[in-house]
Motif scaffolding. Sequence first.
Motif, short mmCIF file in Angstrom:
data_model
loop_
_atom_site.label_atom_id
_atom_site.label_comp_id
_atom_site.label_asym_id
_atom_site.label_seq_id
_atom_site.Cartn_x
_atom_site.Cartn_y
_atom_site.Cartn_z
N ILE A 149 -17.99 -18.48 -14.48
CA ILE A 149 -18.75 -17.23 -14.37
C ILE A 149 -17.95 -16.30 -13.47
O ILE A 149 -17.69 -16.61 -12.31
CB ILE A 149 -20.14 -17.47 -13.76
N ARG A 150 -17.57 -15.17 -14.03
CA ARG A 150 -16.85 -14.16 -13.26
C ARG A 150 -17.80 -12.99 -12.98
O ARG A 150 -18.55 -12.57 -13.85
CB ARG A 150 -15.64 -13.65 -14.03
N VAL A 151 -17.73 -12.47 -11.78
CA VAL A 151 -18.54 -11.31 -11.39
C VAL A 151 -17.59 -10.23 -10.90
O VAL A 151 -16.74 -10.48 -10.04
CB VAL A 151 -19.56 -11.67 -10.30
N CYS A 152 -17.74 -9.04 -11.45
CA CYS A 152 -16.81 -7.95 -11.13
C CYS A 152 -17.59 -6.67 -10.86
O CYS A 152 -18.51 -6.31 -11.60
CB CYS A 152 -15.83 -7.73 -12.28
N GLY A 153 -17.19 -5.98 -9.81
CA GLY A 153 -17.77 -4.69 -9.48
C GLY A 153 -17.21 -4.21 -8.17
O GLY A 153 -16.50 -4.95 -7.46
N PRO A 154 -17.49 -2.96 -7.81
CA PRO A 154 -17.08 -2.49 -6.48
C PRO A 154 -17.77 -3.30 -5.40
O PRO A 154 -18.90 -3.76 -5.58
CB PRO A 154 -17.52 -1.02 -6.47
N ALA A 155 -17.09 -3.47 -4.28
CA ALA A 155 -17.62 -4.30 -3.20
C ALA A 155 -19.02 -3.86 -2.78
O ALA A 155 -19.89 -4.69 -2.49
CB ALA A 155 -16.67 -4.27 -2.00
N LEU A 161 -11.60 -4.01 -23.58
CA LEU A 161 -12.19 -5.18 -24.23
C LEU A 161 -11.13 -6.03 -24.92
O LEU A 161 -11.30 -7.24 -25.07
CB LEU A 161 -13.26 -4.74 -25.23
N ALA A 162 -10.03 -5.42 -25.31
CA ALA A 162 -8.95 -6.15 -25.97
C ALA A 162 -8.35 -7.22 -25.07
O ALA A 162 -7.68 -8.15 -25.54
CB ALA A 162 -7.86 -5.18 -26.42
N ARG A 163 -8.57 -7.15 -23.76
CA ARG A 163 -8.09 -8.18 -22.84
C ARG A 163 -8.90 -9.48 -22.95
O ARG A 163 -8.41 -10.54 -22.56
CB ARG A 163 -8.15 -7.68 -21.39
N ALA A 164 -10.11 -9.36 -23.45
CA ALA A 164 -10.97 -10.54 -23.59
C ALA A 164 -10.49 -11.39 -24.76
O ALA A 164 -9.59 -11.01 -25.51
CB ALA A 164 -12.41 -10.10 -23.79
N ALA A 165 -11.10 -12.55 -24.92
CA ALA A 165 -10.77 -13.40 -26.07
C ALA A 165 -11.07 -12.65 -27.36
O ALA A 165 -11.92 -11.76 -27.41
CB ALA A 165 -11.59 -14.69 -26.00
N ALA A 166 -10.36 -13.02 -28.42
CA ALA A 166 -10.45 -12.28 -29.68
C ALA A 166 -11.88 -12.22 -30.22
O ALA A 166 -12.29 -11.22 -30.80
CB ALA A 166 -9.52 -12.90 -30.72
N LEU A 189 -17.38 -21.98 -21.90
CA LEU A 189 -17.50 -20.52 -21.92
C LEU A 189 -17.03 -19.89 -20.62
O LEU A 189 -17.33 -20.37 -19.52
CB LEU A 189 -18.95 -20.10 -22.15
N LYS A 190 -16.31 -18.78 -20.77
CA LYS A 190 -15.98 -17.91 -19.65
C LYS A 190 -16.79 -16.63 -19.84
O LYS A 190 -16.65 -15.94 -20.85
CB LYS A 190 -14.49 -17.59 -19.62
N VAL A 191 -17.63 -16.34 -18.86
CA VAL A 191 -18.54 -15.19 -18.97
C VAL A 191 -18.30 -14.26 -17.79
O VAL A 191 -18.26 -14.71 -16.64
CB VAL A 191 -20.01 -15.66 -18.96
N ALA A 192 -18.15 -12.97 -18.08
CA ALA A 192 -17.99 -11.97 -17.03
C ALA A 192 -19.24 -11.11 -16.95
O ALA A 192 -19.74 -10.62 -17.97
CB ALA A 192 -16.79 -11.08 -17.32
N ILE A 193 -19.77 -10.95 -15.73
CA ILE A 193 -20.89 -10.04 -15.46
C ILE A 193 -20.33 -8.89 -14.64
O ILE A 193 -19.75 -9.10 -13.57
CB ILE A 193 -22.02 -10.76 -14.71
N ASP A 235 -9.85 -5.21 -15.23
CA ASP A 235 -8.85 -5.72 -16.18
C ASP A 235 -8.60 -7.21 -15.96
O ASP A 235 -8.51 -7.98 -16.92
CB ASP A 235 -7.54 -4.93 -16.04
N ASP A 236 -8.50 -7.61 -14.71
CA ASP A 236 -8.30 -9.04 -14.42
C ASP A 236 -9.53 -9.86 -14.81
O ASP A 236 -9.41 -10.96 -15.37
CB ASP A 236 -8.03 -9.23 -12.92
N ALA A 237 -10.71 -9.34 -14.52
CA ALA A 237 -11.94 -10.08 -14.79
C ALA A 237 -12.16 -10.30 -16.29
O ALA A 237 -12.78 -11.28 -16.69
CB ALA A 237 -13.14 -9.34 -14.20
N LEU A 238 -11.65 -9.40 -17.11
CA LEU A 238 -11.87 -9.50 -18.56
C LEU A 238 -10.87 -10.42 -19.26
O LEU A 238 -11.09 -10.80 -20.41
CB LEU A 238 -11.78 -8.10 -19.19
N GLU A 239 -9.82 -10.78 -18.58
CA GLU A 239 -8.74 -11.52 -19.23
C GLU A 239 -9.26 -12.85 -19.80
O GLU A 239 -9.67 -13.75 -19.09
CB GLU A 239 -7.62 -11.80 -18.22
N GLY A 240 -9.28 -12.95 -21.13
CA GLY A 240 -9.60 -14.20 -21.80
C GLY A 240 -11.06 -14.61 -21.80
O GLY A 240 -11.38 -15.74 -22.19
N VAL A 241 -11.98 -13.73 -21.40
CA VAL A 241 -13.39 -14.14 -21.35
C VAL A 241 -13.99 -14.18 -22.76
O VAL A 241 -13.55 -13.49 -23.67
CB VAL A 241 -14.24 -13.22 -20.44
#
Length: 310
Positions: free
Chosen positions: A191-197, A257-262, A162-166, A216-222
Amino acid sequence: MTDQFDASGRLRHLLTLDGLPRAALDALLDRAQAMVDGDEVNARLAGTAVCTLFFEPSTRTRLSFQRASQRLGADVLGFDASTSSTTKGETALDTFRNIEAMGVRGFVVRHADDGAVAALAAAAAPGSALVNAGDGRSAHPTQGLLDMLSLRQAKGRDFSGLKVAIVGDVRHSRVARSDLQALRTLGAGEIRVCGPAALLPDAQTLAGCVVSHDLDDALEGVDAVMMLRLQRERMVEGLVDSLEDYHRDYGLDARRLARAAAAAVVLHPGPMNRGVEIDDDVADGPQSLILRQVANGVAVRMAVLETLLG
């Protein structure tokens, strides 16, 4: 941290998922799933009193613990700090000890201060059990469990692929900390974590995570996206320029959301700020697990209460 296990190795309190063994975490998830599947639970806690001791506002957590207690046959006492003697200066510890003296064995505690629930657990009498329903920015273990149960139902028991983005305000989120701890314990592949610094926590909290400031990068394929509420009540002014800017950079809509896995799924612990961190087309869309999370919350909290008090 107060030891969550008693001398015999039995789980006595649930204060955090940090350091909770994989076997104990799996056992709670398995028990909750059995309850989702219809296992008979009536009267398992008949004659046991459970108090929802909340010093902070709550909707989902408080009501689901009350519902869980009722389904197990427990006597439920509700506590509202705004109408209690805490407004006269009584400490949380004195409040807890007085309710405990009434014969209450189970306590579900929410508090604004980090470590407050562990401090009460350290003072608990033998036979009393405490569940952390959220303390400060530290932990919200039952939310972490219900998130893992929802993920497991959607993606299977094996998290290794699993690839999971928080995404969002991780710095102020006790939910994010519990989710990160659970995902690591369950062996999530990435585990990907994305947000403003300014809204990301210290490096220790983010250990092992792929950190990004570009959604956009963090969501790619999750495979799963966990969106977090912007917790303005816990943050100092100036961490976010404006809600409009935050939505532009970190708001989840169907296009992103379309950037994530189908077959990606979307989670959110609630309450949602619609139009800030999440749009209607995602929150109410076919990939959303948000209402399933709420339903699973009852089963998870039944499993926890039964384990601690049964």
